[in-house]
Scaffold this motif. Structure first.
Motif, PDB file in Angstrom:
ATOM      1  N   GLN A   1       0.827  -1.207   0.000  1.00  0.00           N
ATOM      2  CA  GLN A   1       0.000   0.000   0.000  1.00  0.00           C
ATOM      3  C   GLN A   1       0.857   1.251   0.000  1.00  0.00           C
ATOM      4  OE1 GLN A   1      -2.497  -0.541   3.397  1.00  0.00           O
ATOM      5  NE2 GLN A   1      -4.199  -1.377   2.208  1.00  0.00           N
TER       6      GLN A   1
ATOM      7  N   ILE B   1       3.508   1.812  -1.415  1.00  0.00           N
ATOM      8  CA  ILE B   1       4.102   2.125  -2.712  1.00  0.00           C
ATOM      9  C   ILE B   1       3.271   3.163  -3.448  1.00  0.00           C
ATOM     10  CG2 ILE B   1       4.759   1.194  -4.965  1.00  0.00           C
ATOM     11  CD1 ILE B   1       5.337  -1.452  -3.632  1.00  0.00           C
TER      12      ILE B   1
ATOM     13  N   THR C   1       2.466   7.770  -2.594  1.00  0.00           N
ATOM     14  CA  THR C   1       3.149   9.004  -2.962  1.00  0.00           C
ATOM     15  C   THR C   1       2.493   9.730  -4.125  1.00  0.00           C
ATOM     16  OG1 THR C   1       4.642   7.600  -4.184  1.00  0.00           O
ATOM     17  CG2 THR C   1       5.421   8.444  -2.075  1.00  0.00           C
TER      18      THR C   1
ATOM     19  N   VAL D   1       1.987  13.533  -3.838  1.00  0.00           N
ATOM     20  CA  VAL D   1       3.150  14.394  -3.877  1.00  0.00           C
ATOM     21  C   VAL D   1       3.905  14.264  -5.202  1.00  0.00           C
ATOM     22  CG1 VAL D   1       4.972  12.915  -2.992  1.00  0.00           C
ATOM     23  CG2 VAL D   1       4.810  15.290  -2.238  1.00  0.00           C
ATOM     24  N   ALA D   2       3.623  13.206  -5.949  1.00  0.00           N
ATOM     25  CA  ALA D   2       4.409  12.897  -7.136  1.00  0.00           C
ATOM     26  C   ALA D   2       3.960  13.675  -8.368  1.00  0.00           C
ATOM     27  CB  ALA D   2       4.361  11.400  -7.414  1.00  0.00           C
TER      28      ALA D   2
ATOM     29  N   ASP E   1       2.318  16.349 -11.168  1.00  0.00           N
ATOM     30  CA  ASP E   1       2.484  17.792 -11.328  1.00  0.00           C
ATOM     31  C   ASP E   1       1.115  18.449 -11.317  1.00  0.00           C
ATOM     32  OD1 ASP E   1       1.775  16.703 -13.737  1.00  0.00           O
ATOM     33  OD2 ASP E   1       2.797  18.245 -14.911  1.00  0.00           O
TER      34      ASP E   1
ATOM     35  N   ARG F   1      -9.986  15.412  -7.293  1.00  0.00           N
ATOM     36  CA  ARG F   1     -10.320  14.227  -8.083  1.00  0.00           C
ATOM     37  C   ARG F   1      -9.132  13.705  -8.905  1.00  0.00           C
ATOM     38  NH1 ARG F   1     -13.306  15.822 -12.163  1.00  0.00           N
ATOM     39  NH2 ARG F   1     -12.382  14.395 -13.661  1.00  0.00           N
ATOM     40  N   SER F   2      -8.555  14.590  -9.688  1.00  0.00           N
ATOM     41  CA  SER F   2      -7.501  14.138 -10.598  1.00  0.00           C
ATOM     42  C   SER F   2      -6.243  13.723  -9.845  1.00  0.00           C
ATOM     43  CB  SER F   2      -7.170  15.238 -11.602  1.00  0.00           C
ATOM     44  OG  SER F   2      -6.806  16.418 -10.924  1.00  0.00           O
TER      45      SER F   2
ATOM     46  N   ARG G   1      -6.909  10.408  -8.527  1.00  0.00           N
ATOM     47  CA  ARG G   1      -7.335   9.591  -9.674  1.00  0.00           C
ATOM     48  C   ARG G   1      -8.542   8.698  -9.342  1.00  0.00           C
ATOM     49  NH1 ARG G   1      -4.662   4.734 -10.185  1.00  0.00           N
ATOM     50  NH2 ARG G   1      -5.308   4.769 -12.320  1.00  0.00           N
ATOM     51  N   GLU G   2      -9.690   9.355  -9.366  1.00  0.00           N
ATOM     52  CA  GLU G   2     -10.940   8.617  -9.117  1.00  0.00           C
ATOM     53  C   GLU G   2     -11.860   8.711 -10.319  1.00  0.00           C
ATOM     54  OE1 GLU G   2     -12.261  10.554  -5.668  1.00  0.00           O
ATOM     55  OE2 GLU G   2     -10.933   9.454  -4.324  1.00  0.00           O
TER      56      GLU G   2
END
Lengths: 260, 260
Positions: free
Chosen positions: A163, A165, A168, A171-172, A174, A255-256, A259-260
DNA sequence: CGTATGGTTGACCCCGCTCAATTGGTGTGG
DNA sequence: CCACACCAATTGAGCGGGGTCAACCATACG
């Protein structure tokens, strides 16, 4: 500007440094895990026999309460245990070669710190308490040994590691400052909700600087984004106490990122 | 501008899509792992008895060679196995709700894909081949079962999972485009070196667009950064073939990203 | 050939960082 | 109780790295 904020004062369901409340997680005994513990599900789902349960509990050590600013472990310390936060909030961070602090994450009650130490023999980061904190520490060698006997425990450990993994993502990517902040708030909200706390009102145990550092933003940007959110009626905020006034729109913003 | 580039052509030690070479990893048999395999160390270090080795090999399935563009698994597929890349390069990615692809990582020979699926029952991302690829797939349920008998294997699995947690540092921090690119090149260089390939000359199996997507940069920026690096004498590049001319300075650039 | 795809280059602009000043809350000592 | 210091947080002004948009170039392929 802060006139209506007084409505918040004294009604927060989370403890704060100045007025600590009893954590709801304080229910562990010899045969039952703390209800908020990350391992509690492994326990119940498998219906372990009592001897196994007792064996598991034998390697648990309750530590604390520790005052804010206490280090649970430091980078370079020999790795020997993972810890579940029982009450309070823990921040993990590293310091780069230029002396700049880099915040890696915040850990709420029920969440596990120290997992990233498993790959080596030393902790790769620091963990410090942001308020009054109690933790349960599990000796990892013993845990791994026991995991060989209890399939459910091994699965749970694999799951916890795996989990982390994906964690992030926030924070990853852009994303814009607003999206990041929204995602951060949604994340906190859900994690509090999962442990039985209010999802709409909670205390930000971490400073604006810490939030900024974690989200890879400037502290000034965090300040401006929060002000904008207040102006737009998304949140109400007084110092570290926050109320999500329009969770729907906040989630929409996030949302983005999530990623839902 | 590309005049001297011809010196590179035909001397690359890595295979390319057009002229595939035999992978050096092609040495697995009933009693020995492929030398580049991520599990080979678990094997040797522990000195397993032959029955355990054979048992481990029984659950391995060699797949491929697959042509470029083949999906090893897709997001949502039921999770059942992890795979070690034997030859070629695999890209993992997700597609967000706006239809934008998000590159998560590139996997070289000896590296393991599918680990992030462990926490759920389905793969959380897609994995696609970028060139001609061969993989070894391990049934995960069987692997977890065997791990209970072989402590070294369990440790190895924990380690693999835990290592992945820190992998995202490159993409997570707020670094300049040059720092990101330098860190990306250093990472590839070291990973190739670790598996016995040249550390200074290799093929970028992925497109500029993929690199940009992975590093959260615009494709145009990647192009400009690479041009700057050529002008500064850091690298020589022709199409997808790259040579690191000044590894020292490249590592210096990447220093803060890789936190050394 | 023509077409498609990937890569390069240029012009322009915006988001978020930096620098700097100010506010406000908290704790401390007189 | 107030004065002071200290630090977190806020607000403003200005700028620059990297994104966007667009045109162009090059290689691969039918």
């Amino acid at each position: 500007m802060m006139g209506r904020m007084s409505a918040l004062t004294g009604t927060m369901q989370q403890h704060s440094t100045s007025t600590p409340l009893a954590p709801i997680a304080d229910d562990g005994d010899a045969l039952h895990f703390c209800s908020t513990c990350a391992f509690s599900s492994a326990c119940r789902e498998e219906g372990y026999d009592k001897s196994a349960l007792i064996e598991l509990h034998c390697m648990v050590e309750h530590v604390g309460p520790m005052p804010a600013g206490t280090h649970v472990f430091r980078e370079g310390d020999p790795f020997q245990a993972i810890s579940a936060v029982r009450a309070g909030c823990v921040k993990t961070y590293v310091v780069d070669n230029d002396g700049h602090e880099q915040v890696l994450g915040f850990f709420l009650p029920g969440e596990v710190i120290g997992l990233s130490g498993i790959s080596g023999e030393r902790y790769p980061c620091n963990a410090v308490t942001l308020d009054t904190v109690t933790v349960c520490t599990f000796s990892f060698p013993k845990l791994a040994m026991l995991a060989r006997k209890l399939p459910g425990l091994q699965t749970q450990l694999f799951r916890l590691l795996s989990q982390d993994i994906g964690k992030t993502a926030l924070v990853a990517g852009d994303f814009s400052a607003d999206q990041r902040m929204a995602a951060f708030l949604v994340s906190l909200s859900r994690r509090y909700a999962a442990r039985g706390f209010s999802s709409s009102r909670f205390v930000l145990s971490m400073s604006r600087t810490d939030i900024a550092n974690y989200l890879r933003l400037a502290a000034e940007t965090v300040s401006r984004v929060l002000r904008r959110m207040v102006e737009d009626g998304l949140i109400v905020i007084d110092r570290r106490e926050i109320e999500l006034r329009d969770p729907k729109r906040i989630e929409q913003l996030a949302r983005s990122v999530l990623r839902e």
